[in-house]
Design a protein around this motif. Sequence first.
Motif, PDB file in Angstrom:
ATOM      1  N   ASP A  23       0.905  -1.110   0.048  1.00 21.74           N
ATOM      2  CA  ASP A  23      -0.059  -0.009   0.034  1.00 21.74           C
ATOM      3  C   ASP A  23       0.739   1.420  -0.019  1.00 21.74           C
ATOM      4  N   GLU A  24       2.084   1.121   0.287  1.00 24.32           N
ATOM      5  CA  GLU A  24       2.946   2.233   0.136  1.00 24.32           C
ATOM      6  C   GLU A  24       3.716   2.538  -1.128  1.00 24.32           C
ATOM      7  N   LEU A  25       3.392   1.799  -2.034  1.00 25.43           N
ATOM      8  CA  LEU A  25       4.019   1.835  -3.383  1.00 25.43           C
ATOM      9  C   LEU A  25       3.394   2.600  -4.292  1.00 25.43           C
ATOM     10  N   GLU A  26       3.122   3.963  -3.892  1.00 28.83           N
ATOM     11  CA  GLU A  26       2.439   4.706  -4.746  1.00 28.83           C
ATOM     12  C   GLU A  26       3.667   5.721  -5.698  1.00 28.83           C
ATOM     13  N   PRO A  27       3.522   5.946  -6.753  1.00 30.05           N
ATOM     14  CA  PRO A  27       4.385   6.631  -7.725  1.00 30.05           C
ATOM     15  C   PRO A  27       4.941   7.928  -7.063  1.00 30.05           C
ATOM     16  N   ASN A  28       4.105   8.514  -6.284  1.00 29.86           N
ATOM     17  CA  ASN A  28       4.412   9.933  -5.594  1.00 29.86           C
ATOM     18  C   ASN A  28       5.081   9.882  -4.271  1.00 29.86           C
ATOM     19  N   ALA A  29       5.213   8.511  -3.741  1.00 28.07           N
ATOM     20  CA  ALA A  29       5.732   8.280  -2.416  1.00 28.07           C
ATOM     21  C   ALA A  29       7.148   8.538  -2.464  1.00 28.07           C
ATOM     22  N   ASN A  30       7.388   9.251  -1.209  1.00 25.66           N
ATOM     23  CA  ASN A  30       8.633   9.861  -1.077  1.00 25.66           C
ATOM     24  C   ASN A  30       9.737   8.652  -0.697  1.00 25.66           C
ATOM     25  N   LYS A  32      12.330   8.489   1.147  1.00 29.57           N
ATOM     26  CA  LYS A  32      12.941   8.481   2.508  1.00 29.57           C
ATOM     27  C   LYS A  32      11.766   8.512   3.660  1.00 29.57           C
ATOM     28  N   ASP A  33      10.902   9.459   3.061  1.00 28.13           N
ATOM     29  CA  ASP A  33       9.857   9.679   4.273  1.00 28.13           C
ATOM     30  C   ASP A  33       8.812   8.977   4.331  1.00 28.13           C
ATOM     31  N   THR A  34       8.264   8.522   2.998  1.00 24.29           N
ATOM     32  CA  THR A  34       7.094   7.465   2.915  1.00 24.29           C
ATOM     33  C   THR A  34       7.398   6.234   3.020  1.00 24.29           C
ATOM     34  N   ILE A  35       8.338   5.691   2.366  1.00 24.49           N
ATOM     35  CA  ILE A  35       8.849   4.459   1.977  1.00 24.49           C
ATOM     36  C   ILE A  35       9.766   3.957   3.395  1.00 24.49           C
ATOM     37  N   GLY A  36      10.529   4.933   3.800  1.00 22.69           N
ATOM     38  CA  GLY A  36      11.232   4.718   5.052  1.00 22.69           C
ATOM     39  C   GLY A  36      12.888   4.237   4.712  1.00 22.69           C
ATOM     40  N   LEU A  37      13.005   4.510   3.476  1.00 29.97           N
ATOM     41  CA  LEU A  37      14.598   4.069   3.181  1.00 29.97           C
ATOM     42  C   LEU A  37      15.555   4.968   3.757  1.00 29.97           C
ATOM     43  N   ASP A  38      16.693   4.345   4.518  1.00 28.18           N
ATOM     44  CA  ASP A  38      17.808   5.287   4.977  1.00 28.18           C
ATOM     45  C   ASP A  38      19.030   4.891   3.938  1.00 28.18           C
ATOM     46  N   ASN A  64      18.610  13.695  -8.159  1.00 26.14           N
ATOM     47  CA  ASN A  64      17.279  14.208  -8.246  1.00 26.14           C
ATOM     48  C   ASN A  64      16.248  13.063  -8.262  1.00 26.14           C
ATOM     49  N   VAL A  65      16.362  12.181  -7.340  1.00 27.02           N
ATOM     50  CA  VAL A  65      15.473  10.823  -7.226  1.00 27.02           C
ATOM     51  C   VAL A  65      15.081  11.223  -5.650  1.00 27.02           C
ATOM     52  N   PHE A  66      13.660  11.578  -5.764  1.00 27.69           N
ATOM     53  CA  PHE A  66      13.115  11.747  -4.297  1.00 27.69           C
ATOM     54  C   PHE A  66      11.785  10.816  -4.155  1.00 27.69           C
ATOM     55  N   PHE A  71      12.595   7.158  -9.099  1.00 32.45           N
ATOM     56  CA  PHE A  71      13.338   5.944  -9.150  1.00 32.45           C
ATOM     57  C   PHE A  71      13.089   5.159 -10.441  1.00 32.45           C
ATOM     58  N   TYR A  72      11.575   4.921 -10.654  1.00 28.80           N
ATOM     59  CA  TYR A  72      11.183   4.134 -11.760  1.00 28.80           C
ATOM     60  C   TYR A  72      11.730   4.689 -12.967  1.00 28.80           C
ATOM     61  N   ASN A  73      11.769   6.186 -13.396  1.00 30.60           N
ATOM     62  CA  ASN A  73      12.030   6.806 -14.301  1.00 30.60           C
ATOM     63  C   ASN A  73      13.901   6.716 -14.579  1.00 30.60           C
ATOM     64  N   LEU A  74      14.435   6.699 -13.258  1.00 36.07           N
ATOM     65  CA  LEU A  74      15.937   6.585 -13.378  1.00 36.07           C
ATOM     66  C   LEU A  74      16.464   5.220 -14.156  1.00 36.07           C
TER      67      LEU A  74
END
Length: 80
Positions: A23-30, A32-38, A64-66, A71-74
């Motif tokens: 449910d967190e895998l939305e294209p506009n999900a940040n 770091k903040d939304t998905i929680g990657l450190d 420029n990957v936020f 990330f998909y585009n990269l």
Amino acid sequence: MTKQTIIEKINDFLIEDFEVGEDELEPNANLKDTIGLDSLDFVDLVVAVESNFGVKLVGEDFVNVFTLQDFYNLIERKLH
């Protein structure tokens, strides 16, 4: 490889390897903040991309990957 295939593969390893909720895998999900990657997760992410797509990523690639869409585009750019 189609854009949809790229998205599905990325989502699959985010769920499997990084324990991200589907449910967190939305294209506009940040990432770091939304998905929680450190910062350590980003190192693992580079390894996952290399093993799943055969492309190498470096730190500058993430400037420029936020969001997940960034990330998909990269990955799509690296593959073409």
